[in-house]
Design an enzyme around this catalytic site. Structure first.
Site, short mmCIF file in Angstrom:
data_model
loop_
_atom_site.label_atom_id
_atom_site.label_comp_id
_atom_site.label_asym_id
_atom_site.label_seq_id
_atom_site.Cartn_x
_atom_site.Cartn_y
_atom_site.Cartn_z
N ILE A 21 0.51 -1.34 -0.12
CA ILE A 21 -0.09 -0.01 -0.30
C ILE A 21 0.50 1.46 0.24
CG2 ILE A 21 -2.11 1.45 1.38
CD1 ILE A 21 -2.63 -1.52 2.43
N TYR A 58 -1.38 -7.60 16.64
CA TYR A 58 -1.53 -6.61 15.79
C TYR A 58 -1.88 -5.95 15.95
CZ TYR A 58 -2.36 -5.07 10.30
OH TYR A 58 -2.73 -4.34 10.03
N LYS A 97 -2.76 -1.64 16.41
CA LYS A 97 -3.94 -0.58 15.10
C LYS A 97 -4.41 -0.03 15.78
CE LYS A 97 -1.18 -1.80 11.41
NZ LYS A 97 -0.69 -0.97 10.77
#
Ligand SMILES: NC(=O)c1ccc[n+]([C@@H]2O[C@H](COP(=O)([O-])OP(=O)(O)OC[C@H]3O[C@@H](n4cnc5c(N)ncnc54)[C@H](OP(=O)(O)O)[C@@H]3O)[C@@H](O)[C@H]2O)c1
Length: 339
Positions: free
Chosen positions: A57, A207, A211
């Site tokens: 990305i 993870y 976030k």
């Protein structure tokens, strides 16, 4: 029913049903309702720094920025890989305003070195995209002793952003975009154990917790720097077929492959947040597919005000960041020479 009302209903339905909304179907449906909100061409000298720019990305965002005429600083940890990506993007976009910057965002020492150099050498920065991210399959600690996903996704970006504030102030109005994940909806902030050292290692959960931290830090930055000319935004890109997903979630990828977005679709909201008018007027929010989204789906993930402050204080303590001391000299060397 008006077009705006029907597009809003479709958008919200896609968001709540998750799978279609996060997939490329959601992107394709929503893009039909978008107006030309982003800049068609950016002002001369407009600059952006994108972390994790060598693949996925981040590389796709660099290409979109390059097509808009931006000066793009591609932050990578591996120079050779970064130069390959730069050459590819330069050829495809026709831009020669791409520069590779080397920094390992999981290393505080590397972040300090890079940011000191960058602030001294560069005049202004108009946008910073904290995109680099990892989901490690095992519990790994960096040389500095931090859990790898926390170091890469939270602590390094915390220090990098704060140390780049002098460049962002010079570029004001400027923006910071933090690339989070929809996975964060599953996690509540664990302020007393930010690196989850007391839990058994679980890659997706660890993870997702990092976030969640990114989204809260975005809100805190937006509050603390209100009126500074720097706006802070968090977003999630949906599910995209990238090298990271191929490595970290091979079974998910196999199952979902026909529905996954490509990296360019996943980068759309990053570039829109950095360049469009609307987000600058609504700082501190969490965005997906060009719309602000809730930050909680269930009540039990809500954190207390005290825990939010503890997150900031712990990141400051662990990274050695002090607001009082000031990060790095605010004057670039070129300005000094002209004194
Ligand atoms: N893809 C998805 O479906 C998805 C969904 C939700 C959120 N996201 C978020 O979107 C962002 C980009 O994801 P992606 O899928 O494009 O990931 P990716 O394919 O794994 O690319 C990650 C990029 O970050 C770089 N990177 C990793 N650790 C780094 C470090 N310590 N220092 C500097 N650069 C580092 C990688 O460099 P190397 O090339 O050297 O490895 C790579 O360029 C991440 O924050 C991720 O959490 C992605």
């Amino acid at each position: 029913m008006s077009r705006a009302l029907s597009s809003g209903l479709i958008d919200k339905t896609l968001d709540w049903t998750v799978l279609p909304g996060y997939s490329k179907l959601g992107f394709r449906v929503r893009e039909r309702f978008w107006h030309d909100g982003e800049a068609q061409a950016l002002p001369a000298g407009w600059s952006v720094l994108v972390t994790g720019a060598s693949a996925g990305i981040g590389a796709a965002a660099c290409e979109r920025f390059a097509r808009l005429g931006a000066s793009v600083h591609m932050l990578v940890r591996n120079r050779e890989k970064g130069e390959d990506a730069r050459a590819r993007i330069s050829e495809r976009s026709g831009s020669d305003r791409l520069k590779v910057e080397v920094c390992d965002v999981s290393s505080l020492a590397s972040v300090r070195d890079f940011s000191s150099r960058f602030v001294a050498e560069q005049g202004q920065l108009h946008a910073l995209v904290n995109n680099a991210g990892v989901m490690s399959s095992t519990r790994i600690h960096t040389e500095e002793g931090f859990e790898l996903s926390f170091a890469t996704n939270v602590l390094g970006p915390f220090l990098l952003t704060n140390r780049l504030l002098p460049s962002l102030r010079r570029g004001a109005p400027s923006r910071v975009i933090n690339v989070s994940s929809g996975g964060m909806y599953s996690q509540r902030l664990c302020a007393e154990d930010l690196q989850l050292e007391r839990r058994e290692y679980d890659p997706p959960a660890f993870y997702a917790h990092t976030k969640r931290c990114e989204v809260i830090l975005t809100e805190l930055w937006a509050e603390r720097l209100r009126g500074s000319g720097i706006s802070f935004h968090a977003m999630h890109p949906g599910w995209a077929d990238t090298p990271g997903v191929r490595t970290s979630l091979p079974r998910f990828r196999k199952l979902m492959r026909p529905l996954l977005r490509d990296a360019d679709q996943a980068a759309d909201t990053i570039v829109w947040l950095a360049t469009a008018v609307e987000p600058a007027e609504r700082p501190g929010l969490f965005w997906h597919d060009r719309a602000a989204r809730p930050t909680h789906r269930v009540p039990w993930t809500r954190e207390s005000g005290a825990d939010r402050e503890r997150l900031w204080d712990e990141c400051a303590r662990l990274s050695g960041w002090s607001e009082d001391a000031g990060p790095v000299p605010a004057t670039p060397s070129s300005d000094k020479e002209s004194d």
